[in-house]
Design a protein around this motif. Sequence first.
Motif, short mmCIF file in Angstrom:
data_model
loop_
_atom_site.label_atom_id
_atom_site.label_comp_id
_atom_site.label_asym_id
_atom_site.label_seq_id
_atom_site.Cartn_x
_atom_site.Cartn_y
_atom_site.Cartn_z
N ASP A 21 19.91 -36.97 -59.16
CA ASP A 21 19.26 -35.68 -59.37
C ASP A 21 19.99 -34.86 -60.43
O ASP A 21 19.36 -34.14 -61.22
CB ASP A 21 19.19 -34.90 -58.05
N ALA A 22 21.31 -34.99 -60.46
CA ALA A 22 22.10 -34.26 -61.46
C ALA A 22 21.82 -34.80 -62.86
O ALA A 22 21.77 -34.05 -63.83
CB ALA A 22 23.59 -34.35 -61.14
N ILE A 23 21.61 -36.11 -62.94
CA ILE A 23 21.29 -36.72 -64.24
C ILE A 23 19.90 -36.28 -64.69
O ILE A 23 19.70 -35.84 -65.82
CB ILE A 23 21.37 -38.26 -64.15
N ILE A 24 18.93 -36.38 -63.77
CA ILE A 24 17.56 -36.01 -64.11
C ILE A 24 17.46 -34.53 -64.44
O ILE A 24 16.73 -34.12 -65.35
CB ILE A 24 16.61 -36.37 -62.95
N GLY A 25 18.23 -33.72 -63.72
CA GLY A 25 18.19 -32.27 -63.94
C GLY A 25 18.96 -31.81 -65.16
O GLY A 25 18.91 -30.63 -65.52
#
Length: 250
Positions: A21-25
């Motif tokens: 999620d941190a990568i996508i965000g």
Amino acid sequence: MKIDPNSPGDLSAQIAAAIRDAIIGGDLIVDERLPSEAELADNFNVSRPTVREALKRLAAQSLIRTQRGAFGGAFVNRLSYQDAYNQHITTSTLLLGMNGVSFDTACEARFALERACATLSAERRLPDHLATMRAEIVRQAQPGLSDEAFCASDVALHRALVDGAGNPVMSYQLAGAVEAMQPLMNMITFTARDRAEIVRLHTSIADAAEARDGMAVSDALVELEAYTKALAQSVFAARAQNTATGSSAS
């Protein structure tokens, strides 16, 4: 990045999801080095083996890469469309093979998705796409071609049609439809199909693409879908008849 330690879910899966999620965000950017295993273990309040398992999950999804040495560690990966294609094909194959999707449902989805590319492919196809389709049609007409080779050629022709749309997002979405659904459908219909009829239909598709006639491409795909469903019905009917005959004999 946080997880719920009281959740019944696998902690390594939670950690992988939090990092994903941190990568996508955009909190973690491409080529950025992730914190070390020890730092991640402290951050999530888990053991290093749990973190290591989470990183393996992310690497399997091609979201991170690892490298050794003094400047090594885990880094955010730049996911390529080819990586995405391969993952999508694998997932689609498993879903179709393990979840009892009916033939008609798979056939309907596969051709509806492919028809979505018809107009763009007719407009944008390059000479290489046409050449591939023509070459595969010639290959399919060879009398000694094995069923496995015919299936591979079938996939290659439709892959060229889809890629002719010149839209990598659509190509990705159709990877599962063409390269997962199509082989599974071929496995069911290959005993009943008339190769000459398939060659004729494929020729109609290629001719329409060459003429930049998207409607004609779509119409040929509709005809191919109807033929494919009819083949499946004949195969299933024959199987049912054989089963009934076997039951009566016993």
